[in-house]
Design a protein around this motif. Structure first.
Motif, PDB file in Angstrom:
ATOM      1  N   THR A 116      -9.917  56.833   3.397  1.00 53.79           N
ATOM      2  CA  THR A 116      -9.335  56.886   4.739  1.00 53.79           C
ATOM      3  C   THR A 116      -7.885  56.422   4.683  1.00 53.79           C
ATOM      4  O   THR A 116      -7.433  55.837   3.694  1.00 53.79           O
ATOM      5  CB  THR A 116     -10.107  55.981   5.710  1.00 53.79           C
ATOM      6  OG1 THR A 116      -9.933  54.608   5.290  1.00 53.79           O
ATOM      7  CG2 THR A 116     -11.587  56.333   5.725  1.00 53.79           C
ATOM      8  N   ARG A 117      -7.164  56.660   5.762  1.00 52.35           N
ATOM      9  CA  ARG A 117      -5.784  56.179   5.863  1.00 52.35           C
ATOM     10  C   ARG A 117      -5.748  54.659   5.742  1.00 52.35           C
ATOM     11  O   ARG A 117      -4.857  54.092   5.132  1.00 52.35           O
ATOM     12  CB  ARG A 117      -5.158  56.621   7.182  1.00 52.35           C
ATOM     13  CG  ARG A 117      -4.971  58.118   7.253  1.00 52.35           C
ATOM     14  CD  ARG A 117      -4.929  58.680   8.679  1.00 52.35           C
ATOM     15  NE  ARG A 117      -4.028  57.983   9.556  1.00 52.35           N
ATOM     16  CZ  ARG A 117      -4.432  57.248  10.609  1.00 52.35           C
ATOM     17  NH1 ARG A 117      -5.726  57.097  10.878  1.00 52.35           N
ATOM     18  NH2 ARG A 117      -3.543  56.674  11.387  1.00 52.35           N
ATOM     19  N   GLY A 152      -0.955  47.514   0.739  1.00 51.14           N
ATOM     20  CA  GLY A 152      -0.452  46.437   1.578  1.00 51.14           C
ATOM     21  C   GLY A 152       0.585  46.889   2.584  1.00 51.14           C
ATOM     22  O   GLY A 152       1.550  46.159   2.863  1.00 51.14           O
ATOM     23  N   ILE A 153       0.377  48.099   3.135  1.00 52.13           N
ATOM     24  CA  ILE A 153       1.282  48.617   4.154  1.00 52.13           C
ATOM     25  C   ILE A 153       0.459  49.014   5.369  1.00 52.13           C
ATOM     26  O   ILE A 153      -0.771  48.940   5.355  1.00 52.13           O
ATOM     27  CB  ILE A 153       2.093  49.831   3.643  1.00 52.13           C
ATOM     28  CG1 ILE A 153       1.138  50.933   3.143  1.00 52.13           C
ATOM     29  CG2 ILE A 153       3.054  49.403   2.543  1.00 52.13           C
ATOM     30  CD1 ILE A 153       1.837  52.197   2.666  1.00 52.13           C
ATOM     31  N   SER A 154       1.131  49.425   6.445  1.00 57.26           N
ATOM     32  CA  SER A 154       0.420  49.817   7.656  1.00 57.26           C
ATOM     33  C   SER A 154      -0.017  51.273   7.585  1.00 57.26           C
ATOM     34  O   SER A 154       0.482  52.059   6.782  1.00 57.26           O
ATOM     35  CB  SER A 154       1.330  49.623   8.874  1.00 57.26           C
ATOM     36  OG  SER A 154       2.373  50.591   8.851  1.00 57.26           O
ATOM     37  N   THR A 155      -0.951  51.646   8.470  1.00 59.23           N
ATOM     38  CA  THR A 155      -1.361  53.052   8.543  1.00 59.23           C
ATOM     39  C   THR A 155      -0.210  53.926   9.039  1.00 59.23           C
ATOM     40  O   THR A 155      -0.164  55.117   8.730  1.00 59.23           O
ATOM     41  CB  THR A 155      -2.576  53.230   9.469  1.00 59.23           C
ATOM     42  OG1 THR A 155      -2.294  52.660  10.753  1.00 59.23           O
ATOM     43  CG2 THR A 155      -3.813  52.577   8.873  1.00 59.23           C
ATOM     44  N   GLN A 156       0.730  53.343   9.797  1.00 59.64           N
ATOM     45  CA  GLN A 156       1.907  54.111  10.221  1.00 59.64           C
ATOM     46  C   GLN A 156       2.731  54.551   9.014  1.00 59.64           C
ATOM     47  O   GLN A 156       3.231  55.682   8.968  1.00 59.64           O
ATOM     48  CB  GLN A 156       2.788  53.286  11.178  1.00 59.64           C
ATOM     49  CG  GLN A 156       2.146  53.023  12.528  1.00 59.64           C
ATOM     50  CD  GLN A 156       1.510  51.650  12.588  1.00 59.64           C
ATOM     51  OE1 GLN A 156       0.819  51.236  11.645  1.00 59.64           O
ATOM     52  NE2 GLN A 156       1.741  50.938  13.685  1.00 59.64           N
ATOM     53  N   SER A 157       2.860  53.653   8.030  1.00 66.69           N
ATOM     54  CA  SER A 157       3.587  54.015   6.814  1.00 66.69           C
ATOM     55  C   SER A 157       2.828  55.085   6.035  1.00 66.69           C
ATOM     56  O   SER A 157       3.429  56.020   5.494  1.00 66.69           O
ATOM     57  CB  SER A 157       3.807  52.784   5.929  1.00 66.69           C
ATOM     58  OG  SER A 157       4.798  51.941   6.466  1.00 66.69           O
ATOM     59  N   VAL A 158       1.504  54.963   5.972  1.00 56.99           N
ATOM     60  CA  VAL A 158       0.699  55.979   5.290  1.00 56.99           C
ATOM     61  C   VAL A 158       0.869  57.328   5.981  1.00 56.99           C
ATOM     62  O   VAL A 158       1.074  58.360   5.333  1.00 56.99           O
ATOM     63  CB  VAL A 158      -0.791  55.573   5.264  1.00 56.99           C
ATOM     64  CG1 VAL A 158      -1.648  56.704   4.702  1.00 56.99           C
ATOM     65  CG2 VAL A 158      -0.967  54.311   4.432  1.00 56.99           C
ATOM     66  N   ASP A 159       0.801  57.336   7.324  1.00 58.17           N
ATOM     67  CA  ASP A 159       0.978  58.583   8.073  1.00 58.17           C
ATOM     68  C   ASP A 159       2.322  59.229   7.754  1.00 58.17           C
ATOM     69  O   ASP A 159       2.415  60.453   7.580  1.00 58.17           O
ATOM     70  CB  ASP A 159       0.902  58.308   9.576  1.00 58.17           C
ATOM     71  CG  ASP A 159      -0.515  58.003  10.042  1.00 58.17           C
ATOM     72  OD1 ASP A 159      -1.467  58.366   9.326  1.00 58.17           O
ATOM     73  OD2 ASP A 159      -0.664  57.396  11.121  1.00 58.17           O
ATOM     74  N   SER A 168      -8.022  63.353  14.131  1.00 57.99           N
ATOM     75  CA  SER A 168      -8.153  61.989  13.594  1.00 57.99           C
ATOM     76  C   SER A 168      -6.992  61.596  12.693  1.00 57.99           C
ATOM     77  O   SER A 168      -6.785  60.419  12.421  1.00 57.99           O
ATOM     78  CB  SER A 168      -9.453  61.858  12.808  1.00 57.99           C
ATOM     79  OG  SER A 168      -9.407  62.630  11.618  1.00 57.99           O
ATOM     80  N   ARG A 169      -6.255  62.581  12.190  1.00 58.50           N
ATOM     81  CA  ARG A 169      -5.144  62.403  11.235  1.00 58.50           C
ATOM     82  C   ARG A 169      -5.632  61.907   9.871  1.00 58.50           C
ATOM     83  O   ARG A 169      -4.830  61.514   9.032  1.00 58.50           O
ATOM     84  CB  ARG A 169      -4.071  61.446  11.792  1.00 58.50           C
ATOM     85  CG  ARG A 169      -3.348  61.979  13.001  1.00 58.50           C
ATOM     86  CD  ARG A 169      -2.263  61.020  13.455  1.00 58.50           C
ATOM     87  NE  ARG A 169      -2.844  59.758  13.933  1.00 58.50           N
ATOM     88  CZ  ARG A 169      -2.135  58.666  14.183  1.00 58.50           C
ATOM     89  NH1 ARG A 169      -0.832  58.653  13.979  1.00 58.50           N
ATOM     90  NH2 ARG A 169      -2.735  57.570  14.630  1.00 58.50           N
ATOM     91  N   GLU A 170      -6.959  61.934   9.658  1.00 59.71           N
ATOM     92  CA  GLU A 170      -7.495  61.564   8.356  1.00 59.71           C
ATOM     93  C   GLU A 170      -7.397  62.746   7.386  1.00 59.71           C
ATOM     94  O   GLU A 170      -7.284  63.903   7.800  1.00 59.71           O
ATOM     95  CB  GLU A 170      -8.960  61.132   8.479  1.00 59.71           C
ATOM     96  CG  GLU A 170      -9.184  59.890   9.316  1.00 59.71           C
ATOM     97  CD  GLU A 170      -8.636  58.623   8.660  1.00 59.71           C
ATOM     98  OE1 GLU A 170      -8.280  58.656   7.458  1.00 59.71           O
ATOM     99  OE2 GLU A 170      -8.579  57.585   9.360  1.00 59.71           O
TER     100      GLU A 170
END
Length: 298
Positions: A88-89, A97-104, A126-128
């Protein structure tokens, strides 16, 4: 009361670094999204890294994002092969160690950048990550490597290398011991390499007698750029370059952090310790100041 104070201080010590990273992260994401909007989805991390729009903390986080960008495909492939499930994101975010916003954002860059093959599909609601193209992931890793390092080079030993020169001899890291040195990674036709070449030629002329040794390492072969040795020699002569140049191979490329940005420059002192690491084009004043540092000419 004292026990509560100690606990509060401990919580503060944990929270402050996270807040600082969060603030740096949000500022970086905003600038990257702005670049994507202005360039049709393409992001040039080296251009951002060399700009003056970021604080030191933001620049460190930006370069960390760049490193993570090249690590995500390997993580996706490994997790899928080991568990049979696509991460998952949040899994990816926790891994680095980053946020899901960075992953997105990083996934969006992978999807929009024409230089990156299609490695996955995203669920629109879901953006997954909905599916993986393992063949394209493997091709990307084969061409680009599974990891990149653009941070934390200063203070480390210059990686060992021994490479064939364009003149049919060899050059190695051992040849540079006892001298301040500059290692310059480039490829023929690279626009910022063309612009920086005369500056390096001038630096070589000014500091060769003061002990500076410059080694150019050409990446045409590992990048599969069809240029002959004669064309490379003509290019070097055109720009007045007299310092030794060698052919890069895959193992040395990885030893120097899996270089993806050209030009990349390392300065090392007489003991072979890296003093400075630059990505993309640099002005002569920056190069000169660092050359003075590694040769002791100041």
């Amino acid at each position: 009361m004292r026990r509560m104070t100690v606990a509060a201080l401990a919580l503060l010590m944990i929270t402050l670094p996270l807040l600082a990273q969060g603030q740096a992260e949000m500022g970086v994401l905003q600038e990257v999204r702005k670049m994507m909007a202005e360039s049709g989805g393409r992001v040039t991390f080296s251009e951002l890294a060399n700009s003056d729009r970021f604080s030191a903390e933001q620049k460190t986080f930006l370069l960390r994002l760049y490193e993570i960008f090249f690590q995500i495909p390997a993580v996706l492939k490994s997790e899928y092969e080991n568990t049979g499930k696509i991460p998952t994101r949040q899994n990816v975010a926790d891994n680095f160690g980053i946020s899901t916003q960075s992953v997105d954002l990083l996934l969006a860059v992978m999807k929009s950048d024409p230089r990156v093959p299609s490695m996955f599909t995203l669920d629109s609601s879901s953006r997954e990550i909905a599916s993986l193209n393992v063949d394209n992931i493997e091709a990307f890793m084969e061409q680009r490597g599974a990891s990149v390092q653009v941070t934390a080079w200063e203070g480390k030993a210059l990686p060992d290398f021994e490479l064939p020169t364009l003149d049919g001899e060899t050059v190695s890291a051992q040849d540079l011991r006892g001298h301040g040195s500059l290692i310059y990674f480039w490829f023929t036709g690279c626009p910022p390499c063309v612009r920086i070449a005369p500056r390096l030629a001038k630096l070589d002329e000014m500091y060769r007698d003061k002990g500076l040794r410059i080694v150019g390492i050409n990446a045409d072969r590992v990048l599969d750029i069809q240029v002959s040795d004669q064309q490379r020699r003509s290019y070097l002569e055109k720009h007045g370059i007299r310092f030794v140049n060698a052919h890069l191979n895959r193992s040395v490329r990885q030893a120097f952090g899996g270089i993806q940005i050209f030009p990349t420059i390392f300065f090392a002192d007489q003991e072979g310790t890296i003093v400075a690491h630059y990505i993309n084009e640099q002005q002569y004043d920056t190069l000169q100041a660092t050359a003075e540092k590694v040769t002791g000419d100041r």
